[in-house]
Design a protein around this motif. Structure first.
Motif, PDB file in Angstrom:
ATOM      1  N   PHE A  23       0.884  -1.143   0.114  1.00 12.15           N
ATOM      2  CA  PHE A  23      -0.128  -0.182  -0.161  1.00 12.15           C
ATOM      3  C   PHE A  23       0.834   1.300   0.191  1.00 12.15           C
ATOM      4  CE2 PHE A  23      -3.195   2.942   2.117  1.00 12.15           C
ATOM      5  CZ  PHE A  23      -4.021   2.696   1.098  1.00 12.15           C
ATOM      6  N   ASN A  24       1.344   1.687  -1.207  1.00 11.62           N
ATOM      7  CA  ASN A  24       2.074   2.705  -1.522  1.00 11.62           C
ATOM      8  C   ASN A  24       1.944   3.592  -2.663  1.00 11.62           C
ATOM      9  OD1 ASN A  24       3.389   1.110  -3.383  1.00 11.62           O
ATOM     10  ND2 ASN A  24       4.971   0.239  -1.961  1.00 11.62           N
ATOM     11  N   GLY A  40      -0.726   3.227  -5.808  1.00  7.57           N
ATOM     12  CA  GLY A  40      -1.713   4.585  -6.038  1.00  7.57           C
ATOM     13  C   GLY A  40      -1.571   4.774  -7.781  1.00  7.57           C
ATOM     14  N   SER A  66      -2.980   5.827  -0.448  1.00  2.88           N
ATOM     15  CA  SER A  66      -1.813   5.190  -1.031  1.00  2.88           C
ATOM     16  C   SER A  66      -0.216   5.949  -1.033  1.00  2.88           C
ATOM     17  CB  SER A  66      -2.128   4.192  -2.076  1.00  2.88           C
ATOM     18  OG  SER A  66      -2.481   5.063  -3.246  1.00  2.88           O
TER      19      SER A  66
END
Length: 248
Positions: A15-16, A20, A159
């Motif tokens: 989730f980074n 995104g 994100s």
């Protein structure tokens, strides 16, 4: 440590910012193409599908903790919800007066071009116009505010924020939102040909960026995506009112 992504997706993503960017490419490019096609064919059915997919993205990809982290929670500071509604409404009116001052009722005016898709009959009676306005307003205050806010100010923003912080993430999600809206106005289909309206597009993109920052501001103030959804909904209400009662 909370796991934002559901177990299945965590096998493939963190989730980074990369996640995104994946979401922006996955949703925004098809959306851009579909909106352009809709402007040419007057078939806007697929746009509702894009908004639905955008709205369910947090539920598809995120765990319960992840949905809470992106702002799918009960709002705090409830009085800010009223300010969110007022803020969106005022911004929409400001954008109407700016477009009218610069371009009158021509298609250089973003509201005039967008209003073309509403197909408001010439000489429509007041009662019929009110019914049509009510339908468009209710639709406009539900589908795109929920879909776009859950997506841009929700899962996409969070994100990126995981990697670069909230400030830079707000710049990124607002930029993605603004550029995506060139398909709504900027690259226009008029008299059976495509045109790019350079200066009006620049004003429109800057305006969409600024209103995105406004949406994010109320998300922060309310500690909930409901703040940005309400601000977005009131902006759409103001825009649709201007199209129905000021331009027509």
């Amino acid at each position: 440590m909370a796991k934002e992504l559901k177990p299945f997706w965590s096998n493939y993503f963190d989730f980074n910012w990369k996640f995104g960017l994946f979401l922006i490419l996955l949703i925004c490019i098809p959306r851009f193409i579909l909106v352009l096609n809709a402007n040419e064919t007057a078939n806007y059915g697929y746009i509702g599908l894009v908004m639905l997919i955008s709205a369910i993205a947090p539920f598809l990809f995120l765990s319960k903790d992840g949905r809470k982290a992106i702002g799918l929670t009960r709002p705090k500071n409830l009085h800010w919800l009223a300010w969110a509604f007022l803020g969106g409404l005022l911004f929409s009116m400001l954008l109407y007066f700016l477009g009218g001052f610069l371009y009158g009722h021509s298609f250089g005016n973003w509201y005039a071009y967008i209003g073309r898709s509403y197909n408001i009959p010439t000489g429509i009676q007041h009662d019929d116009k009110l019914v049509m306005f009510s339908i468009m307003a209710i639709t406009g205050m539900i589908f795109s505010p929920i879909g776009e806010e859950f997506f841009f100010r929700g899962i996409v923003h969070s994100s990126f924020a995981k990697s670069v912080g909230d400030f830079k993430a707000s710049i990124i999600d607002s930029s993605a939102f603004a550029l995506t809206h060139i398909s709504h106005f900027g690259l226009v289909y008029i008299h059976e040909e495509w045109r790019f309206l350079t200066f009006p597009t620049l004003i429109w993109v800057i305006s969409m960026f600024l209103v995105s920052i406004l949406f994010y501001f109320f998300r922060r103030r309310t500690s909930s995506l409901l703040g940005s959804v309400i601000c977005h909904a009131s902006f759409n209400l103001g825009m649709i009112y201007c199209i129905f009662y000021f331009l027509n």
